[in-house]
Design an enzyme around this catalytic site. Structure first.
Site, PDB file in Angstrom:
ATOM      1  N   HIS A  77      42.507   9.592  -2.180  1.00 43.07           N
ATOM      2  CA  HIS A  77      41.942   8.283  -2.558  1.00 43.07           C
ATOM      3  C   HIS A  77      41.794   7.354  -1.346  1.00 43.07           C
ATOM      4  CE1 HIS A  77      42.372   8.974  -6.966  1.00 43.07           C
ATOM      5  NE2 HIS A  77      43.389   9.712  -6.588  1.00 43.07           N
ATOM      6  N   ASN A 150      42.202   7.489 -13.551  1.00 43.90           N
ATOM      7  CA  ASN A 150      40.971   8.069 -13.007  1.00 43.90           C
ATOM      8  C   ASN A 150      39.814   7.823 -13.966  1.00 43.90           C
ATOM      9  OD1 ASN A 150      42.110   9.119 -10.683  1.00 43.90           O
ATOM     10  ND2 ASN A 150      42.318  11.198 -11.470  1.00 43.90           N
ATOM     11  N   HIS A 341      51.499   2.144  -7.996  1.00 41.60           N
ATOM     12  CA  HIS A 341      52.584   3.066  -8.324  1.00 41.60           C
ATOM     13  C   HIS A 341      52.708   3.156  -9.849  1.00 41.60           C
ATOM     14  CE1 HIS A 341      56.189   5.235  -8.526  1.00 41.60           C
ATOM     15  NE2 HIS A 341      57.054   4.371  -8.032  1.00 41.60           N
TER      16      HIS A 341
HETATM   17 FE1  HDE Z   1      47.770  10.055  -7.365  1.00 41.23          FE
HETATM   18  N1  HDE Z   1      48.421   9.613  -5.508  1.00 41.23           N
HETATM   19  N2  HDE Z   1      48.988  11.653  -7.396  1.00 41.23           N
HETATM   20  N3  HDE Z   1      46.990  10.647  -9.157  1.00 41.23           N
HETATM   21  N4  HDE Z   1      46.479   8.538  -7.343  1.00 41.23           N
HETATM   22  C1  HDE Z   1      47.989   8.589  -4.752  1.00 41.23           C
HETATM   23  O1  HDE Z   1      49.405   7.126  -3.592  1.00 41.23           O
HETATM   24  C2  HDE Z   1      50.012  11.861  -6.554  1.00 41.23           C
HETATM   25  C3  HDE Z   1      47.376  11.724  -9.893  1.00 41.23           C
HETATM   26  C4  HDE Z   1      45.659   8.131  -8.332  1.00 41.23           C
HETATM   27  O2  HDE Z   1      43.633   2.979  -5.145  1.00 41.23           O
HETATM   28  C5  HDE Z   1      48.823   8.394  -3.506  1.00 41.23           C
HETATM   29  O3  HDE Z   1      49.162   5.046  -2.706  1.00 41.23           O
HETATM   30  C6  HDE Z   1      50.798  12.994  -6.985  1.00 41.23           C
HETATM   31  C7  HDE Z   1      46.818  11.661 -11.217  1.00 41.23           C
HETATM   32  C8  HDE Z   1      44.875   7.003  -7.904  1.00 41.23           C
HETATM   33  O4  HDE Z   1      45.470   3.019  -3.939  1.00 41.23           O
HETATM   34  C9  HDE Z   1      49.880   9.496  -3.604  1.00 41.23           C
HETATM   35  C10 HDE Z   1      50.193  13.448  -8.118  1.00 41.23           C
HETATM   36  C11 HDE Z   1      46.078  10.513 -11.239  1.00 41.23           C
HETATM   37  C12 HDE Z   1      45.288   6.757  -6.591  1.00 41.23           C
HETATM   38  C13 HDE Z   1      49.515  10.152  -4.918  1.00 41.23           C
HETATM   39  C14 HDE Z   1      49.056  12.599  -8.378  1.00 41.23           C
HETATM   40  C15 HDE Z   1      46.201   9.895  -9.949  1.00 41.23           C
HETATM   41  C16 HDE Z   1      46.297   7.728  -6.270  1.00 41.23           C
HETATM   42  C17 HDE Z   1      48.037   8.339  -2.224  1.00 41.23           C
HETATM   43  C18 HDE Z   1      50.569  14.636  -8.975  1.00 41.23           C
HETATM   44  C19 HDE Z   1      45.240   9.964 -12.395  1.00 41.23           C
HETATM   45  C20 HDE Z   1      44.737   5.704  -5.656  1.00 41.23           C
HETATM   46  C21 HDE Z   1      48.019   6.879  -1.787  1.00 41.23           C
HETATM   47  C22 HDE Z   1      51.884  14.559  -9.497  1.00 41.23           C
HETATM   48  C23 HDE Z   1      46.036   9.547 -13.524  1.00 41.23           C
HETATM   49  C24 HDE Z   1      45.399   4.381  -5.836  1.00 41.23           C
HETATM   50  C25 HDE Z   1      48.895   6.214  -2.716  1.00 41.23           C
HETATM   51  C26 HDE Z   1      44.787   3.369  -4.899  1.00 41.23           C
HETATM   52  C27 HDE Z   1      46.977   7.768  -5.053  1.00 41.23           C
HETATM   53  C28 HDE Z   1      50.257  11.138  -5.414  1.00 41.23           C
HETATM   54  C29 HDE Z   1      48.178  12.831  -9.460  1.00 41.23           C
HETATM   55  C30 HDE Z   1      45.514   8.670  -9.648  1.00 41.23           C
HETATM   56  C31 HDE Z   1      49.909  10.493  -2.446  1.00 41.23           C
HETATM   57  C32 HDE Z   1      52.021  13.545  -6.288  1.00 41.23           C
HETATM   58  C33 HDE Z   1      47.021  12.659 -12.353  1.00 41.23           C
HETATM   59  C34 HDE Z   1      43.818   6.256  -8.699  1.00 41.23           C
HETATM   60  O5  HDE Z   1      51.179   8.978  -3.682  1.00 41.23           O
END
Ligand code: HDE
Length: 711
Positions: A77, A150, A341
């Protein structure tokens, strides 16, 4: 009214941010330590032509700061755009949740929303085929609530331990860092073809949902099942939805690729301009409500993030609206430094045991530390709670808060016991006491093993053109692979979703449909596992079709914020330009006059008509529709201009509305669609209302089936 609300919100959040705002108007240039600078053009040297001197503290400070301007981009992202706004519930939801921001229809809660792509780097194109992030920060009176979702309601994987594998597979390949912001490569499909649990998500990702026309025209989803908790402590399962007021619309794949060249900031610019123009994007917050007693009522598991609950089974109740009405002042300070978060929740909300959500709860704090560099990331203005923050956490890198007093521990008597814990009646957070008695295991529930029935439901729910787009997308992506065995394995998976789909993709790839999917189909199982237990099964979907999964039936009654090109040349009729332009603008659309060159064209009555863009500086893919205003001379000049003809052919190819004013119809004879008719090709009687209806209809997708034209 909307403008007035914007002012209110600005004031509310600004109270908190004001002390951090810097405005250099009428101010001296200074160092970071407040010393006024007399020369910002030259370093300090030993003589005009001599070496620079180490003591030049002004230069040293400036370059030091510059050298450290970048922070690590988000691992996923990274590319995003954001805006401020507010959320307001329609009525009190107190029967389901004690959350204050959902309890009072008169309360507006400030929000900051960041939209993003997943795979690309910070500078990548907005128009990649990708899932879009839809992350909302609610600055509630009871603390921060982040709904980090999402634009697709399901996810690729069921357990968070697979997330690094998924992201490594989709990111550019490690040896040559190719391709940027694209899933059409070997490692992604190698992984996916071995992970049947991704089948449902792949159908969405290969559909037009991953090519939004605008961030303002996307749905949003919380994906995981959450809990609402009311004042009596009763828990109810909830799925979150965002429904855009402008409907859900997408562009064509050929168009997306061209937009990436013409304007890689297409979505960012569109969001920014809409807000600057006062056309504030709006969504309704929807919830699906599942009483605790119904947890096991469905043929899929509510904890499985690869499943959705069809709206036919549990309708979406619209409980409030969100309006985005202010662009950020500074991209880095706000859009880049905002830290979401899923674990930021407030009393009245709680988690479920969805294994993907559980992993996310751990991950996001970690990521903020490596990205923002300090455990004090919550003190960055955009991340600050509007609810008061008091605790005994102290110090750390770049600490802003100056804590008074001598106690930073609890219990204490010297500090009068402060800060003290809040009782439930005082708004203290307490986790839902879900009973759990279970062995400690690394395993997955068999209730997660149906990987295909909802993929089939999604495919069956699409209109014919939407299905064709999925076939085309899969053929494109798999066509880019260099390992034939991955193609074959992937087509094997498609046979489990829909035989016709598999056959069409296989035909485009020039391969035979495998008789049966490869076995063992699921490589994603533990060593020593009982293969049977881990085998993907196709269950029965409760329904065969769900209208809500298709974009065909979406809102199509407005042309607000749509962009229309008027093609003009010398001899155009000014009265017709004005008439149609006014009519479209009255409906909220914007009009740009596009001509062979910049400046002005001479109208039929010899006046000068200013133009906005030339064929050199714009392209058909940046518009929703085109009008060729009346004027035989103008049309004749355009007919002789290959750029004008290309513009029309291309806009036809992408299935958009095209209208010709009186005397301009002759231009059509130079195009590939000469002599054709459909509801998107308009001339003659009732032109304006018919044109408006066609633009609101978004696209005449059916055109593609028989009339693709070269462009
Ligand atoms: Fe994320 N995800 N994600 N994700 N995600 C991040 O956090 C992560 C997942 C989503 O505009 C990170 O601050 C793991 C699902 C959005 O700043 C990180 C897993 C969904 C955004 C991270 C998922 C998301 C992130 C990277 C699996 C939809 C952007 C930067 C367990 C429900 C937020 C940050 C923004 C961002 C980890 C799966 C949505 C790396 C470990 C499912 C919208 O922490």
């Amino acid at each position: 009214m909307a403008k007035k609300q914007a002012a209110t919100i600005k004031n509310k959040k600004a109270i908190d941010l004001e002390k951090n705002v810097s405005d250099a108007t009428d101010q001296f240039l200074t160092t970071n330590h407040g010393v006024r600078i007399q020369d910002n053009q030259n370093t300090l040297k030993a003589g005009e032509r001599g070496p620079s001197l180490l003591e030049d503290f002004i230069f040293r400070e400036k370059i030091f700061h510059f050298d450290h301007e970048r922070i690590p981009e988000r691992i996923v992202h990274a590319r995003g755009s954001a805006a401020h706004g507010y959320f307001q519930p329609y009525k009190s939801m107190a029967d389901l949740t004690k959350a204050g921001f959902l309890s009072d229809p008169n309360r507006q809660t400030p929000v900051f929303v960041r939209f993003s792509t997943v795979a690309g780097s910070r500078g990548s194109t907005d128009m990649a085929r990708d899932v879009r992030g839809f992350a909302v920060k609610f600055y509630t009176d009871e603390g921060i609530f982040d709904l980090v979702g999402n634009n697709i309601p399901v996810f690729f994987i069921q357990d968070s331990i697979k997330f690094p594998d998924l992201i490594h597979a989709v990111k550019p390949e490690p040896h040559n860092e190719i391709p940027q912001a694209a899933s059409a490569h070997d490692t992604f499909w190698d992984f996916i073809s071995l992970m049947p649990e991704s089948a449902h998500m792949i159908m969405w990702a290969m559909s037009d949902r991953s090519l939004p026309r605008s961030l303002r025209m996307m749905e949003g989803f919380g994906i995981h099942t959450y809990r609402f908790i009311n004042a009596k402590g009763v828990s109810t399962f909830i799925k979150f939805h965002w429904k855009p007021k402008l409907g859900v619309h997408s562009v064509a794949w050929d168009e997306a690729q061209k937009i990436s060249g013409m304007d890689p900031d297409f979505h960012r610019r569109d969001l920014w301009e809409a807000i600057e123009n006062g056309s504030f994007p709006e969504w309704e917050l929807g919830i699906q409500v599942i009483p605790e007693k119904d947890e096991h009522k469905f043929p899929f598991d509510l904890l499985d993030p690869t499943k959705l609950i069809p709206e036919e089974l549990v309708p979406v109740q619209r409980i409030g609206k969100m309006v985005l009405n202010r662009n950020p002042d500074n991209f880095f300070a706000e859009t880049e430094q905002v830290a979401f978060h899923p674990g930021h929740i407030v009393p009245g909300l709680d988690f479920t045991n969805d294994p993907l959500l559980q992993g996310r709860l751990f991950s996001y704090t970690d990521t903020q530390l490596s990205r923002l560099g300090s455990s004090n990331f919550h003190e960055i203005p955009i991340n600050r709670s509007v609810a008061p923050v008091h605790n005994n956490q102290r110090d750390g890198h770049m600490r802003q808060t100056v804590n008074r007093g001598t106690t930073s521990y609890q219990p204490n008597s010297i500090g009068g016991g402060c800060p003290y814990q809040a009782m439930l009646s005082e708004g203290g957070f307490s986790s839902y006491p879900e009973p759990i008695a279970a062995p400690k295991v690394r395993a997955r529930s068999v209730s997660f093993s149906d990987h295909f029935s909802q993929a089939t439901l999604f495919f069956n729910s699409q209109s014919k053109p939407e299905q064709q787009h999925i076939i085309d997308a899969l053929s494109f992506e798999l066509g880019k692979l260099t390992y034939p065995e991955i193609r074959k394995r992937m087509v094997g998976i498609l046979t489990q979703i829909d035989k016709g789909l598999a056959a069409s993709v296989a035909a485009n790839l020039g391969i035979a449909v495998p008789e049966a999917p490869e076995k063992p189909i699921n490589q994603g199982m533990p060593a020593d596992a009982d293969a049977e237990k881990y085998e993907s099964k196709k269950g029965k979907s409760v329904i065969d079709k769900s209208e809500a999964l298709s974009m065909a039936g979406t809102i199509k009654d407005t042309i607000a914020t749509r962009k229309i090109a008027f093609l003009v040349a010398d001899g155009v009729q000014a009265t017709d330009v004005a008439l149609v332009k006014t009519a479209l603008e009255k409906e909220g659309a914007t009009v740009e006059l596009v001509a062979p060159k910049l400046g002005a064209v001479a109208t039929a009555d010899k006046a000068a008509q200013a133009v906005d863009k030339s064929f050199l500086t714009t392209a058909s893919v940046l518009y929703d529709a085109v009008y060729v205003p009346a004027g035989a001379d103008s049309a004749k000049k355009l007919a002789a201009d290959p750029d004008a003809v290309h513009f029309l052919n291309e806009i036809f190819r992408h299935c958009k509305a095209i209208a010709f004013g009186q005397g301009a119809e002759s231009l059509a004879s130079q195009t590939y669609f000469a002599g054709k008719t459909d509801e998107g090709l308009i001339q003659g009687k009732d032109l304006v209302p018919r044109f408006i209806k066609a633009i609101a209809g978004h696209r005449v997708w059916e055109r593609e089936a028989s009339r693709k034209v070269p462009a």
